[in-house]
Design a protein around this motif. Structure first.
Motif, PDB file in Angstrom:
ATOM      1  N   ASN A   1      18.946 -22.745  38.157  1.00 25.36           N
ATOM      2  CA  ASN A   1      17.689 -22.142  37.692  1.00 25.36           C
ATOM      3  C   ASN A   1      17.890 -21.344  36.409  1.00 25.36           C
ATOM      4  OD1 ASN A   1      16.129 -23.173  39.767  1.00 25.36           O
ATOM      5  ND2 ASN A   1      16.526 -21.430  41.122  1.00 25.36           N
TER       6      ASN A   1
ATOM      7  N   ASN B   1      16.104 -22.112  32.844  1.00 19.13           N
ATOM      8  CA  ASN B   1      15.349 -21.085  32.124  1.00 19.13           C
ATOM      9  C   ASN B   1      15.893 -20.868  30.717  1.00 19.13           C
ATOM     10  OD1 ASN B   1      13.527 -20.579  34.206  1.00 19.13           O
ATOM     11  ND2 ASN B   1      14.847 -19.046  35.158  1.00 19.13           N
TER      12      ASN B   1
ATOM     13  N   THR C   1       7.954 -28.373  35.865  1.00 21.42           N
ATOM     14  CA  THR C   1       8.373 -27.167  36.583  1.00 21.42           C
ATOM     15  C   THR C   1       7.161 -26.501  37.227  1.00 21.42           C
ATOM     16  OG1 THR C   1       8.049 -25.642  34.708  1.00 21.42           O
ATOM     17  CG2 THR C   1      10.160 -26.822  34.836  1.00 21.42           C
TER      18      THR C   1
ATOM     19  N   ILE D   1       6.284 -23.495  36.492  1.00 19.81           N
ATOM     20  CA  ILE D   1       5.780 -22.496  35.542  1.00 19.81           C
ATOM     21  C   ILE D   1       4.369 -22.896  35.110  1.00 19.81           C
ATOM     22  CG2 ILE D   1       6.127 -21.396  33.295  1.00 19.81           C
ATOM     23  CD1 ILE D   1       9.115 -21.996  33.596  1.00 19.81           C
TER      24      ILE D   1
END
Length: 340
Positions: free
Chosen positions: A6, A10, A63, A65
């Motif tokens: 992760n 990111n 994702t 997000i």
């Protein structure tokens, strides 16, 4: 292992757009830019306003997000573009601000309104849950804003909503309880607003004789403080405590709130005795020891109390005031018996 993956994801998602931004800044500081500023300014403007948001959007497409988080990159691009490019090379930037930015802003506004209206419709169809504007606004803004910006923005919006928009009275359900009628907090906040009003007028008159600008600046902040306190006060009337779906939603306006699973309650008792407040024992009221309590809830495990602007504090015992304390206790005990 998953945590490492992760972190790497990111770094890629946020690192590549930031790298592009860094390259654009570096170019404006180089000799290449000084020899041909007009042409390079066009390229830099398009990269910061279009390429960076588009690259970020492509990176987050698979994702969890929210896609709406592209907006902060767009705003950052506008700010950086304004700072690093000479004023005479702002032609395309100004066009973007004039024609595209208002559309983005309106789209965000409509998105927020649409989600709130959707939540209201869902509430009307399913009467098992109570609609709460503050909670709905938070969940909506988490979809379109960076997490760090959500609570401050939501708090400011809620202050004005509860203070000046939400006036309609709503009949409480059987599972909802007030906490402001007998607590003494409302008269205290009204007194504070009156004191602020009197002091603001007096200080403004005195300071105006010395410096008019300073007088108006301090007056503005005083008025704004009064508006916030008024919004806090009104939110207490509009956000009752409720018991829903085996959960206890404890609210103190928009100042403090916490959610407790009924299964986590160890005991609940009616008591007005003084208690020592510490990291384990807290009060739901933001006034702490200045406000009395008549209910003490003890939990099996630690929980989190969320205060103004998202400040979090843990607790295991919580003291609060409920206007109808006997009915409140009985309803929780009945719910616990059903649960068991």
């Amino acid at each position: 292992m998953n945590k490492t993956i992760n972190i790497q994801k990111n770094l890629i998602i946020f690192g590549i757009p930031l790298l592009i931004i860094g390259i654009m800044v570096f170019i404006t500081k180089s000799n290449i830019f000084s020899t041909n500023p007009s042409t390079l300014s066009i390229g830099i403007t398009f990269d910061l306003l279009l390429t960076v948001p588009l690259v970020y959007l492509l990176l987050i497409r698979k994702t969890n997000i929210p896609k709406t988080t592209v907006v902060p990159f767009l705003i950052v691009g506008i700010i950086i573009c304004s700072l690093i490019l000479p004023t005479e090379n702002h032609y395309y930037l100004n066009l973007f601000k004039t024609w595209v930015l208002p559309i983005v802003e309106l789209s965000i506004l409509f998105f927020v309104i649409f989600n709130i209206r959707k939540a209201i419709k869902r509430y009307k169809l399913n009467k098992t849950e109570s609609f709460d504007f503050f909670t709905t606004l938070k969940s909506t803004c988490y979809e379109i804003l960076p997490k760090g910006a959500v609570i401050p923005i939501v708090t400011e919006i809620a202050v004005f909503y509860y203070g000046f928009v939400h006036w309609k009275k709503r009949k409480l359900k059987d599972n909802e309880f007030t906490y402001h009628k007998d607590s003494g907090t409302v008269p205290l906040l009204i007194a504070i607003i009156l004191i602020i009003t009197i002091e603001t007028i007096t200080l403004h008159i005195l300071l105006a004789k010395w410096n008019t600008a300073v007088a108006w600046i301090l007056t503005f902040f005083s008025i704004y403080s009064g508006i916030q306190i008024f919004g806090f006060l009104k939110s207490m009337l509009k956000r009752p405590i409720s018991i829903e779906n085996n959960k206890l939603f404890l609210r103190y306006g928009i100042m403090n709130e916490t959610t407790i699973d009924l299964a986590d309650i160890d005991s609940i008792k009616i008591s007005s005795k003084d208690i020592e407040l510490n990291t384990e024992t807290r009060k739901l009221s933001f006034l702490g020891e200045l406000e009395s309590h008549n209910i003490i809830i003890k939990l099996k495990e630690e929980n989190v109390l969320i205060g103004l602007y998202g400040i979090k504090r843990t607790y295991k015992n919580l003291a609060l005031h409920v206007d109808n304390k006997i009915e409140f206790k009985n309803r929780i005990n009945n719910a616990l018996q059903q649960w068991l």
